[in-house]
Motif scaffolding. Structure first.
Motif, mmCIF file in Angstrom:
data_model
loop_
_atom_site.group_PDB
_atom_site.id
_atom_site.type_symbol
_atom_site.label_atom_id
_atom_site.label_comp_id
_atom_site.label_asym_id
_atom_site.label_seq_id
_atom_site.Cartn_x
_atom_site.Cartn_y
_atom_site.Cartn_z
ATOM 1 N N ASP A 1 0.859 -1.179 0.000
ATOM 2 C CA ASP A 1 0.000 0.000 0.000
ATOM 3 C C ASP A 1 0.898 1.232 0.000
ATOM 4 O O ASP A 1 2.052 1.168 0.436
ATOM 5 N N ARG A 2 0.396 2.357 -0.456
ATOM 6 C CA ARG A 2 1.215 3.574 -0.520
ATOM 7 C C ARG A 2 1.044 4.437 0.727
ATOM 8 O O ARG A 2 1.929 4.519 1.558
ATOM 9 N N ASP A 3 -0.100 5.094 0.854
ATOM 10 C CA ASP A 3 -0.310 6.079 1.921
ATOM 11 C C ASP A 3 -0.422 5.401 3.280
ATOM 12 O O ASP A 3 -1.246 4.521 3.479
ATOM 13 N N GLY A 4 0.428 5.807 4.210
ATOM 14 C CA GLY A 4 0.440 5.218 5.536
ATOM 15 C C GLY A 4 1.361 4.018 5.654
ATOM 16 O O GLY A 4 1.594 3.525 6.752
ATOM 17 N N THR A 5 1.886 3.548 4.521
ATOM 18 C CA THR A 5 2.792 2.400 4.523
ATOM 19 C C THR A 5 4.162 2.799 3.982
ATOM 20 O O THR A 5 5.173 2.575 4.634
ATOM 21 N N ILE A 6 4.183 3.413 2.800
ATOM 22 C CA ILE A 6 5.434 3.921 2.222
ATOM 23 C C ILE A 6 5.656 5.369 2.658
ATOM 24 O O ILE A 6 6.761 5.759 3.019
ATOM 25 N N ASN A 7 4.605 6.157 2.595
ATOM 26 C CA ASN A 7 4.722 7.577 2.938
ATOM 27 C C ASN A 7 3.800 7.928 4.101
ATOM 28 O O ASN A 7 2.838 7.218 4.385
ATOM 29 N N VAL A 8 4.137 9.031 4.741
ATOM 30 C CA VAL A 8 3.338 9.532 5.850
ATOM 31 C C VAL A 8 1.927 9.802 5.340
ATOM 32 O O VAL A 8 1.741 10.402 4.271
ATOM 33 N N GLU A 9 0.932 9.341 6.095
ATOM 34 C CA GLU A 9 -0.475 9.516 5.725
ATOM 35 C C GLU A 9 -0.835 11.000 5.750
ATOM 36 O O GLU A 9 -0.652 11.679 6.753
ATOM 37 N N LYS A 10 -1.307 11.500 4.620
ATOM 38 C CA LYS A 10 -1.821 12.864 4.505
ATOM 39 C C LYS A 10 -3.063 12.746 3.637
ATOM 40 O O LYS A 10 -3.000 12.172 2.552
ATOM 41 N N ASP A 11 -4.164 13.269 4.112
ATOM 42 C CA ASP A 11 -5.420 13.120 3.377
ATOM 43 C C ASP A 11 -5.287 13.589 1.934
ATOM 44 O O ASP A 11 -4.858 14.710 1.671
ATOM 45 N N PRO B 1 10.053 6.764 7.797
ATOM 46 C CA PRO B 1 11.452 6.351 7.970
ATOM 47 C C PRO B 1 11.635 4.846 7.721
ATOM 48 O O PRO B 1 10.851 4.023 8.179
ATOM 49 N N GLY B 2 12.674 4.532 6.955
ATOM 50 C CA GLY B 2 12.998 3.140 6.643
ATOM 51 C C GLY B 2 12.325 2.589 5.404
ATOM 52 O O GLY B 2 12.706 1.513 4.927
ATOM 53 N N ALA B 3 11.344 3.284 4.848
ATOM 54 C CA ALA B 3 10.615 2.745 3.692
ATOM 55 C C ALA B 3 11.505 2.544 2.461
ATOM 56 O O ALA B 3 11.444 1.472 1.838
ATOM 57 N N PRO B 4 12.351 3.505 2.081
ATOM 58 C CA PRO B 4 13.205 3.251 0.913
ATOM 59 C C PRO B 4 14.133 2.053 1.119
ATOM 60 O O PRO B 4 14.307 1.228 0.217
ATOM 61 N N GLU B 5 14.688 1.919 2.323
ATOM 62 C CA GLU B 5 15.571 0.791 2.612
ATOM 63 C C GLU B 5 14.806 -0.528 2.528
ATOM 64 O O GLU B 5 15.318 -1.526 2.031
ATOM 65 N N ALA B 6 13.563 -0.523 3.029
ATOM 66 C CA ALA B 6 12.733 -1.726 2.988
ATOM 67 C C ALA B 6 12.506 -2.165 1.545
ATOM 68 O O ALA B 6 12.625 -3.359 1.220
ATOM 69 N N ILE B 7 12.195 -1.224 0.677
ATOM 70 C CA ILE B 7 11.941 -1.558 -0.726
ATOM 71 C C ILE B 7 13.222 -2.056 -1.387
ATOM 72 O O ILE B 7 13.202 -3.023 -2.156
ATOM 73 N N ARG B 8 14.357 -1.455 -1.054
ATOM 74 C CA ARG B 8 15.642 -1.929 -1.581
ATOM 75 C C ARG B 8 15.902 -3.378 -1.150
ATOM 76 O O ARG B 8 16.351 -4.211 -1.947
ATOM 77 N N LEU B 9 15.625 -3.697 0.101
ATOM 78 C CA LEU B 9 15.818 -5.064 0.590
ATOM 79 C C LEU B 9 14.924 -6.062 -0.156
ATOM 80 O O LEU B 9 15.349 -7.176 -0.467
ATOM 81 N N LEU B 10 13.698 -5.652 -0.444
ATOM 82 C CA LEU B 10 12.809 -6.522 -1.229
ATOM 83 C C LEU B 10 13.373 -6.743 -2.622
ATOM 84 O O LEU B 10 13.362 -7.870 -3.135
ATOM 85 N N VAL C 1 11.850 8.357 -8.402
ATOM 86 C CA VAL C 1 13.149 9.047 -8.419
ATOM 87 C C VAL C 1 13.764 9.047 -7.024
ATOM 88 O O VAL C 1 14.955 8.755 -6.841
ATOM 89 N N GLU C 2 12.955 9.356 -6.016
ATOM 90 C CA GLU C 2 13.459 9.382 -4.641
ATOM 91 C C GLU C 2 13.900 7.995 -4.184
ATOM 92 O O GLU C 2 14.911 7.844 -3.503
ATOM 93 N N LEU C 3 13.154 6.958 -4.556
ATOM 94 C CA LEU C 3 13.555 5.595 -4.227
ATOM 95 C C LEU C 3 14.864 5.232 -4.917
ATOM 96 O O LEU C 3 15.732 4.577 -4.328
ATOM 97 N N GLY C 4 15.013 5.670 -6.158
ATOM 98 C CA GLY C 4 16.236 5.400 -6.906
ATOM 99 C C GLY C 4 17.472 5.937 -6.208
ATOM 100 O O GLY C 4 18.545 5.328 -6.263
ATOM 101 N N LYS C 5 17.340 7.049 -5.522
ATOM 102 C CA LYS C 5 18.463 7.622 -4.769
ATOM 103 C C LYS C 5 18.908 6.699 -3.645
ATOM 104 O O LYS C 5 20.045 6.768 -3.187
ATOM 105 N N ALA C 6 18.002 5.834 -3.186
ATOM 106 C CA ALA C 6 18.320 4.869 -2.127
ATOM 107 C C ALA C 6 18.624 3.490 -2.712
ATOM 108 O O ALA C 6 18.711 2.506 -1.971
ATOM 109 N N GLY C 7 18.742 3.401 -4.042
ATOM 110 C CA GLY C 7 19.019 2.124 -4.683
ATOM 111 C C GLY C 7 17.821 1.198 -4.699
ATOM 112 O O GLY C 7 17.977 -0.023 -4.781
ATOM 113 N N ALA C 8 16.614 1.760 -4.625
ATOM 114 C CA ALA C 8 15.381 0.966 -4.572
ATOM 115 C C ALA C 8 14.512 1.266 -5.784
ATOM 116 O O ALA C 8 14.645 2.317 -6.410
#
Length: 193
Positions: free
Chosen positions: A15-25, A37-46, A81-88
């Motif tokens: 899921d995206r909102d609330g899982t990858i990024n901070v929930e904002k309506d 925090p930690g979401a880009p690293e988590a996706i890289r590990l996957l 693009v932002e994920l790519g900066k973390a190698g994800a």
């Protein structure tokens, strides 16, 4: 793991909102986007563990006229693009623009809006995904219901709305603090981030 020609792949549906990024309506503006925090690293590990990463997100703001499908796609390109900066990387993006309170064709009944499993089923068809070997990670009961309906293992994260939905999940659903903790439960050998 080497896959033969035509071999089905394992995926983690996220899921995206609330899982990858901070929930904002009704998030659609780049300037409002913020990773949990930690979401880009988590996706890289996957990615490193050989899972396809497929984002599946309800975007009823399109149906309600708050923003357009193009706005959703612009935000997804920014996240990539932002994920790519973390190698994800995200291998596929699926979103549902429908809602019963929406306008025009966006209000029509659909099969993609979670808790229905349509986005997962469509991704499985397009990318030759073995749903029984795959996982759905999200912060809402609707995410868990979609994953279960598709035949996936499910993990609820307490970020976003997860803490309030935790008491209502089925016993076979695991619960973790956030996406990184969920991923580490799947790939425990990768516990150094």
């Amino acid at each position: 793991m080497v896959l033969g020609v035509g071999a089905q792949k394992r995926a983690v549906f996220v899921d995206r909102d609330g899982t990858i990024n901070v929930e904002k309506d009704y998030l659609y503006r780049i300037e409002d986007f913020e990773f949990i925090p930690g979401a880009p690293e988590a996706i890289r590990l996957l990615n490193e563990a050989g899972f396809l990463v497929v984002v599946v997100t309800n975007q009823s703001g399109v149906a309600r006229g708050y923003y357009t499908e193009e706005d959703v796609e612009i935000l997804h390109r920014h996240i990539a693009v932002e994920l790519g900066k973390a190698g994800a990387r995200v291998d596929a993006w699926q979103y549902c623009p429908h809602h019963p309170a929406g306008r025009g064709s966006y209000s029509l009944p659909c099969r993609c809006r979670k808790p229905l499993p349509g986005m997962l089923m469509e991704a499985a068809r397009r990318h030759n995904i073995d749903l029984a070997a795959s996982v759905m990670i999200g912060d809402k009961l609707a995410d868990m219901k979609a994953g279960i309906a598709a035949g996936c293992r499910t993990i609820l994260v307490r970020s976003g709305y997860g803490a309030s939905d935790e008491a209502r999940v089925l016993p076979e659903t695991s619960v973790c603090d956030d996406l990184l903790a969920a991923v580490l439960s799947l790939v425990p050998k990768c516990d150094e981030v």
